[in-house]
Design a protein around this motif. Structure first.
Motif, PDB file in Angstrom:
ATOM      1  N   HIS A  16      -6.249   8.071  13.135  1.00  0.00           N
ATOM      2  CA  HIS A  16      -4.900   7.601  13.470  1.00  0.00           C
ATOM      3  C   HIS A  16      -4.906   6.604  14.635  1.00  0.00           C
ATOM      4  N   GLY A  17      -6.095   6.353  15.186  1.00  0.00           N
ATOM      5  CA  GLY A  17      -6.175   5.428  16.332  1.00  0.00           C
ATOM      6  C   GLY A  17      -5.457   5.935  17.565  1.00  0.00           C
ATOM      7  N   VAL A  18      -5.375   7.258  17.699  1.00  0.00           N
ATOM      8  CA  VAL A  18      -4.649   7.839  18.837  1.00  0.00           C
ATOM      9  C   VAL A  18      -5.633   8.267  19.936  1.00  0.00           C
ATOM     10  N   PRO A  19      -5.445   7.759  21.162  1.00  0.00           N
ATOM     11  CA  PRO A  19      -6.342   8.164  22.253  1.00  0.00           C
ATOM     12  C   PRO A  19      -6.158   9.651  22.607  1.00  0.00           C
ATOM     13  N   LEU A  20      -7.277  10.294  22.955  1.00  0.00           N
ATOM     14  CA  LEU A  20      -7.233  11.676  23.430  1.00  0.00           C
ATOM     15  C   LEU A  20      -7.470  11.698  24.934  1.00  0.00           C
ATOM     16  N   ILE A  21      -6.503  12.210  25.676  1.00  0.00           N
ATOM     17  CA  ILE A  21      -6.699  12.454  27.100  1.00  0.00           C
ATOM     18  C   ILE A  21      -7.217  13.878  27.207  1.00  0.00           C
TER      19      ILE A  21
ATOM     20  N   PRO B 284     -19.974  24.174  27.393  1.00  0.00           N
ATOM     21  CA  PRO B 284     -19.499  23.739  26.082  1.00  0.00           C
ATOM     22  C   PRO B 284     -19.355  22.217  26.055  1.00  0.00           C
ATOM     23  N   ALA B 285     -19.782  21.585  24.977  1.00  0.00           N
ATOM     24  CA  ALA B 285     -19.632  20.131  24.864  1.00  0.00           C
ATOM     25  C   ALA B 285     -18.146  19.787  24.846  1.00  0.00           C
ATOM     26  N   PRO B 286     -17.750  18.740  25.543  1.00  0.00           N
ATOM     27  CA  PRO B 286     -16.350  18.305  25.438  1.00  0.00           C
ATOM     28  C   PRO B 286     -16.149  17.483  24.160  1.00  0.00           C
ATOM     29  N   ALA B 287     -14.907  17.243  23.805  1.00  0.00           N
ATOM     30  CA  ALA B 287     -14.611  16.374  22.666  1.00  0.00           C
ATOM     31  C   ALA B 287     -15.245  14.999  22.875  1.00  0.00           C
TER      32      ALA B 287
ATOM     33  N   LEU C 191     -12.269   6.277  22.280  1.00  0.00           N
ATOM     34  CA  LEU C 191     -10.853   6.672  22.282  1.00  0.00           C
ATOM     35  C   LEU C 191     -10.596   7.922  23.123  1.00  0.00           C
ATOM     36  N   VAL C 192     -11.659   8.615  23.522  1.00  0.00           N
ATOM     37  CA  VAL C 192     -11.472   9.830  24.324  1.00  0.00           C
ATOM     38  C   VAL C 192     -11.561   9.485  25.813  1.00  0.00           C
ATOM     39  N   MET C 193     -10.527   9.850  26.546  1.00  0.00           N
ATOM     40  CA  MET C 193     -10.479   9.622  27.988  1.00  0.00           C
ATOM     41  C   MET C 193     -10.749  10.972  28.654  1.00  0.00           C
TER      42      MET C 193
ATOM     43  N   PRO D 226     -12.794   6.801  30.921  1.00  0.00           N
ATOM     44  CA  PRO D 226     -11.681   6.418  30.033  1.00  0.00           C
ATOM     45  C   PRO D 226     -12.085   5.614  28.798  1.00  0.00           C
ATOM     46  N   GLY D 227     -13.395   5.539  28.529  1.00  0.00           N
ATOM     47  CA  GLY D 227     -13.817   4.848  27.308  1.00  0.00           C
ATOM     48  C   GLY D 227     -13.333   3.413  27.293  1.00  0.00           C
ATOM     49  N   ARG D 228     -12.736   3.002  26.171  1.00  0.00           N
ATOM     50  CA  ARG D 228     -12.319   1.594  26.035  1.00  0.00           C
ATOM     51  C   ARG D 228     -11.160   1.238  26.971  1.00  0.00           C
TER      52      ARG D 228
END
Lengths: 475, 475
Positions: free
Chosen positions: A279-284, A299-302, A310-312, A332-334
């Protein structure tokens, strides 16, 4: 010594998992120390330590001369809450601030027993050691550091943080990191970087109230997606929400969520990242409790499964090392550039002595040893409070059994309104965090969040008995 | 010693004022040391020190055996800029960030001569002493301080800040103060507390670019009201802007404005407060240079004349004591509660060790002694750069003569575009702050801001000569 400490914890974790998922059932006898030692290839002392830990956690109990038995599921341990009912989430204007601020005021009074607090027990942290490191660091500090440490922040500290990601197999470099004034600022900067007023943002239900406050302040609408008390956000409901609304972002705590304590299993995190990417939705990703795991490994994070930037990912030292120093970070990735600039124009930089001291502390070593002791202590305290919930709260009360962090989420039976309980408890010198703080809807009226991170001493025990009495009286 | 230091500075200030307003004219002889000493009732050494200071500032010059003469107005000192043309201000969407961020990047490189920097020379601050105080404070810190110091912040520090207001005759109490992560956060919190996206906010023209960035980030429109290079915002134009637009707030620097260095006279500040009160418009008063006055007393802020609680006064230790510590504060008047809560939900609290160290430093004493030395040094450096502007820049260049702070605002003659000058200078290892950074309109193309706060050494002198050469070549 560090080595054996880790080994017994790994064993305790495996056994706890077996108990939690029902492989070892209530009343069942654990293997003898000699058997377990032979089967696992560890020393008898490692097995003893693991059993002591599980006993302290309230999961097993010794019976005279006959060995250890699983107590899970008996009267002393409350059952877990039910998974959420699948309702389709609706977006909502957020207006939770007043009750949250009132609550926060109450936990600042030292004479109040802090079951409602969001903060860890300050006595659990190496404040004196940190102070020493800070003292020697600050005396050597180059005055120009004030300019060097402007956003994205102290280079040495970013290197140390990147190293910890790399040890976990994640390709995060110092140049991917923005140092912030605690994780709360990191989360707010990330949110500001990807939203405009009027946008909608997906959060869990229940969710950390500070997320709701941030949404409220930025004029954003919340879409609350139900979360499973053990495994986190409901992905099917999330998929429907993504299809129906066009959210600008998704803000989740994937490990040891506040308030549930839920931990998304890794395959679920992977699926989450893929779903949001479609969906092109960023994850905070609010990952401030990441270091407080009771299992064998972090535990590994997302973020570990993010191939699109896309994951911040937001972290902090406030829960694991240095409360009050206000040093956190974002990866914050991209959106790196937007977040770094946003930081520069909102608060310029993070306090230079605090950045330098934490960087120096991490470089010297000792952080992992401190963390092991911290995790051990928190897991013991969890068992103590869990047992007290079983003993003092009415039958029908349910509680989560987090595999990390320092929060329990309790569902009370019947029509109890925990906002009223909060007021009554506060009058008796006890704070709790009532369920309605954790939603923009009038939900979770019969729920409360309890902080088990503080010392389980006579005062805490007496306060818990009193709290149980108040609940019984309301039933 | 502190006493005599103050006395000679007071005398120098009076004489500088007489020169600035034309009572003492160019070429005129100053009274002999004996005369001045008798007339003023001060020691000869005080007069000598005052004359040395004025000479260092480039305002007077000794002629062999015949005494001191006013040099102001001669070829060595550039004339002041003209007051602004009265145009009616229009509101504008703000979009300055990119040029500002590029500029900020350039001044972070230590090898670049920092005439364009907004930061003071870090060598001017008692970093070692502060480090010592921090070291001893942090070792005694109660871990619970992390909870105590949550917004509104460390009580001891708020008491010390309130004391300084009270010494100046202002009725500010510790309970009126919110400690922030530097003044920039204070200003942003105040702005957030009184505006909604789409609102308009009045700023000066030229104005501090961070104000424009904050407006841009919050989706606010700027109304730029012209500012007089010596006396600050044009009140008649402000009155028209207030009548025409319905601004949500007004954000001004009333003392030693960045970039002009202008100082609003007290009666004008009083009038400003009354004018805004009539319209019910809050004033966000950025007063971070307040302590850097060259005169006898700290200029009263607009806040001193506020009877309605409409002035939100913002201060900081970043320019006067502890750059990089990120400790500032707001006195938000009737908006106190909103600002304190806003702080709690955006960054929770300000770094605890930094708060505690500054509180302890202020309690020990020595701040005023440090400030006197700092002001003296800055006033000397102003004279050095002012003389260099006169000597190296083309005839027709004009420069402000601030009575405090560390910025000069220079208007170059002709069609020079300072953005191009900025690029050329940077290629030569010199930074400047080009005028267009300070407006949301394409204004001030021929202007630049220069930081005179850094040591006037051979490197600075050579760089200034080079800069002058570049300007001459562009003429």
């Amino acid at each position: 010594m560090g080595e054996s400490l880790k080994r017994y914890e790994a064993l305790a974790h495996d056994l706890a998992e077996s108990i939690r998922c029902g492989v070892l059932r209530a009343g069942e006898k654990l293997p003898s120390v000699r058997e377990a030692s032979a089967r696992r290839g560890v020393s008898a002392s490692t097995v003893f330590q693991a059993y002591y830990l599980l006993e302290a956690q309230g999961l097993i109990r010794a019976r005279d001369r006959s060995g250890y038995y699983v107590v899970h599921g008996t009267a002393t341990m409350p059952p877990e809450p039910e998974p959420p009912v699948h309702i389709d989430p609706d977006s909502n204007v957020v207006d939770v601030s007043s009750q949250v601020f009132e609550m926060l005021e109450s936990i600042r009074q030292r004479e109040v027993v802090p079951f409602g607090s969001a903060f860890p027990d300050p006595a659990l942290f190496p404040m004196a050691k940190l102070g020493q490191v800070m003292a020697s660091t600050i005396r050597q500090l180059d005055p120009w550091q004030a300019v060097d440490d402007l956003s994205p922040g102290n280079a040495q500290l970013r290197r140390q943080i990147a190293l910890r990601y790399q040890v976990d197999g994640m390709a995060v470099t110092p140049d991917d990191i923005v140092i912030t004034n605690g994780a709360l600022e990191a989360l707010n900067l990330c949110l500001g970087a990807v939203t405009r007023p009027g946008d909608t943002v997906i959060v869990e239900s229940p969710t950390f109230y500070a997320a709701l406050q941030s949404l409220e302040r930025l004029g954003l609408r919340a879409i609350e997606v139900p979360a499973h008390p053990r495994e986190g956000i409901d992905l099917a409901a999330l998929a429907r929400a993504l299809a129906q609304h066009q959210p600008a972002a998704c803000w989740l705590m994937t490990s040891f969520q506040n308030p549930l304590g839920s931990l998304m299993p890794e395959p679920k995190k992977r699926e989450l990242v893929a779903l949001l990417a479609r969906h092109g939705v960023p994850l905070i990703e609010d990952d401030v409790y990441a270091e407080l795991y009771f299992g064998a490994n972090r535990p590994a994070p997302a973020k570990a499964f993010d191939t699109q930037g896309l994951v911040m990912h937001c972290g902090s030292f406030s829960k694991s090392l240095a409360p009050g120093y206000r040093v956190g970070w974002a990866v914050p990735g991209r959106f790196f550039r937007a977040v770094a600039r946003h930081k520069l124009s909102t608060s310029l930089s993070t306090s230079m002595p605090a950045q330098a001291a934490i960087a120096a502390y991490l470089e010297r070593g000792g952080y992992d040893r401190h963390l092991r002791a911290l995790r051990h202590e928190l897991s013991v305290r969890q068992g103590q409070m869990m047992a007290a919930v079983g003993a003092r709260f009415p039958a029908g009360a349910r509680a989560t059994r987090p595999a990390g962090g320092y929060f329990l989420w309790v569902e009370l039976p019947g029509e109890i309104d925990t906002r009223m309980l909060h007021r009554q408890a506060l009058a008796a010198g006890i704070s709790i965090a009532p369920g309605p703080m954790f939603s923009s809807h009038p939900r979770f009226l019969n729920c409360l969040r309890l902080n088990y991170g503080h010392a389980w001493d006579m005062r805490a025990e007496a306060a818990f008995a009193r709290l149980g009495g108040l609940i019984h009286a309301m039933c």
